[in-house]
Design an enzyme around this catalytic site. Structure first.
Site, short mmCIF file in Angstrom:
data_model
loop_
_atom_site.label_atom_id
_atom_site.label_comp_id
_atom_site.label_asym_id
_atom_site.label_seq_id
_atom_site.Cartn_x
_atom_site.Cartn_y
_atom_site.Cartn_z
N THR A 242 0.84 -1.21 0.00
CA THR A 242 0.00 0.00 0.00
C THR A 242 0.87 1.25 0.00
O THR A 242 0.37 2.35 0.24
CB THR A 242 -0.92 0.06 1.25
N ALA A 243 2.19 1.09 -0.26
CA ALA A 243 3.10 2.24 -0.14
C ALA A 243 3.34 2.87 -1.51
O ALA A 243 2.60 3.77 -1.91
CB ALA A 243 4.40 1.79 0.52
N ARG A 244 4.31 2.37 -2.25
CA ARG A 244 4.57 2.85 -3.61
C ARG A 244 5.03 1.68 -4.44
O ARG A 244 5.81 0.82 -3.97
CB ARG A 244 5.65 3.94 -3.62
N GLU A 273 1.89 3.58 -12.36
CA GLU A 273 0.42 3.60 -12.34
C GLU A 273 -0.11 4.91 -12.95
O GLU A 273 0.56 5.94 -12.83
CB GLU A 273 -0.09 3.42 -10.89
N HIS A 291 -5.01 2.10 -6.28
CA HIS A 291 -4.45 3.12 -5.37
C HIS A 291 -5.55 3.87 -4.62
O HIS A 291 -5.75 5.08 -4.80
CB HIS A 291 -3.56 4.11 -6.15
N GLY A 293 -5.86 3.73 -1.11
CA GLY A 293 -5.56 3.73 0.33
C GLY A 293 -6.24 4.86 1.09
O GLY A 293 -6.73 4.68 2.20
N SER A 294 -6.31 6.04 0.49
CA SER A 294 -6.90 7.19 1.19
C SER A 294 -8.29 7.55 0.66
O SER A 294 -8.81 8.60 1.00
CB SER A 294 -5.97 8.40 1.05
C1 DGY Z 1 -0.43 9.27 -0.19
O1 DGY Z 1 -1.00 10.12 0.49
O2 DGY Z 1 0.80 9.25 -0.32
C2 DGY Z 1 -1.30 8.29 -0.88
O3 DGY Z 1 -0.58 7.24 -1.41
C3 DGY Z 1 -2.06 8.99 -1.98
O4 DGY Z 1 -1.14 9.51 -2.86
#
Ligand code: DGY
Length: 327
Positions: A242-244, A273, A291, A293-294
């Site tokens: 869930t990071a990069r 992506e 993507h 996550g947020s």
């Molecule tokens: C973040 O806040 O870094 C999330 O991955 C959305 O870009």
């Protein structure tokens, strides 16, 4: 801040935001919004930047390595609507005297929830199960096939024990997982109860039935989850990210998934992506998300308000709470 006048700072907002945040930024600044949410090219952002004092942008904007050096002198601050800031060069911003802020803290729970969704979804076959039902293939299930993998009682290795890593640890512990982690230094035991620290990433991997990637993307972590690292995981391990995306070597991960050396993966982030490596789509043992996550209204609104708080603090002459370009 005073009502809009010639001295009111001008802010370029590159993407559409939650409505409450758009109302607030328009009430505090002379804000150029993006009501159609059209993705702007770097050239368009740079062109528009000439008429602004600050930019509120996102990690989804494609900026390129020359973005900050190419910014006009009018730009004094960039507020990124993200906790990650690998799309921006902090040294370049410092050299140009541009302040940069991010949004830590407010997306911790939402992102940790997605990490657990990936752990559970990858382990229990959420992706193939969903497809079986939609494609009317449910009748193919038997007592012995298809089967997923247990989560309870398994060991979870967390790469990066920052806010999000710790929130993943708390959730996973509630699912009966044993927590191991690697980060630059150990975390206060109260924050990660029972978690076992490994000073070396390679030492944690053999203890990781599941590996959750929760570190920032930096020159040190890019490509860190490579063939050598994956080979140290137990046979049949599961990897979630869930990071990069660029922390993972796609060739190595896809190879290990295709060969069955790894049982499954759950991925919310991808190198390049939204153009992902197409080979992921052909693998039945990966659970793919875009993507998100947020991506809840409350979290996206809190992130936008954090950007606006930072901009307001900066233009009042205060130090922004989430300044990345400080000493
Ligand atoms: C973040 O806040 O870094 C999330 O991955 C959305 O870009």
């Amino acid at each position: 801040m005073a009502a809009a006048g010639p001295d009111t700072p001008r802010i370029l907002v590159t993407r559409k935001m939650m409505p409450d945040a758009e109302r607030r930024i328009a009430s505090l600044f002379r804000a150029t919004l993006n009501p159609d949410d059209r993705a702007m090219t770097p050239a368009e952002i740079l062109d528009q930047a000439r008429y602004h004092d600050g930019i509120l942008l996102t990690s989804f904007d494609k900026l390129g390595p020359d973005f900050i050096p190419s910014l006009p002198d009018s730009i004094r601050i960039i507020a990124t609507h993200s906790v990650g800031y690998d799309h921006l060069s902090i040294p370049q911003a410092k050299a140009k005297g541009i302040a940069v802020t991010n949004t830590p803290g407010v997306l911790t729970d939402a992102t940790a929830d997605i990490a657990l969704l990936l752990i559970l979804g990858a382990a229990r076959g959420a992706s193939w199960g969903d497809r079986m039902v939609r494609e009317n293939r449910w009748g193919e299930t038997t007592l012995v096939s298809p089967l997923g993998h247990d989560v309870s009682g398994k060991r979870l290795g967390i790469l990066g024990m920052g806010r999000i890593g710790q929130a993943v640890a708390r959730r996973a512990a509630a699912f009966g997982m044993e927590i191991h982690y690697h980060s630059r230094k150990p975390v206060d035991g109260g924050l990660a109860p029972g978690a076992r620290y490994h000073a070396r990433f390679e030492d944690m991997l053999p203890h990781s039935d599941f590996l959750s990637i929760n570190c920032a993307s930096t020159p040190e972590t890019r490509g860190m989850v490579n063939a050598t690292a994956l080979a140290l995981l137990p046979e049949g391990a599961i990897v979630v990210n869930t990071a990069r995306g660029d922390i993972v070597d796609d060739d190595a991960l896809i190879g290990a998934l295709a060969s069955g050396r790894l049982a499954a993966a759950g991925l919310d982030v991808f190198k390049g992506e939204p153009k992902i490596d197409p080979r992921y789509r052909g693998l039945d043992n990966v659970f793919l998300l875009p993507h998100i996550g947020s991506a809840t209204p409350g979290t996206r609104s809190a992130m936008a308000h954090k950007c606006i708080d930072n901009l307001a603090q900066f233009f009042r002459g205060e130090r922004p709470a989430d300044l990345l370009t400080g000493d």
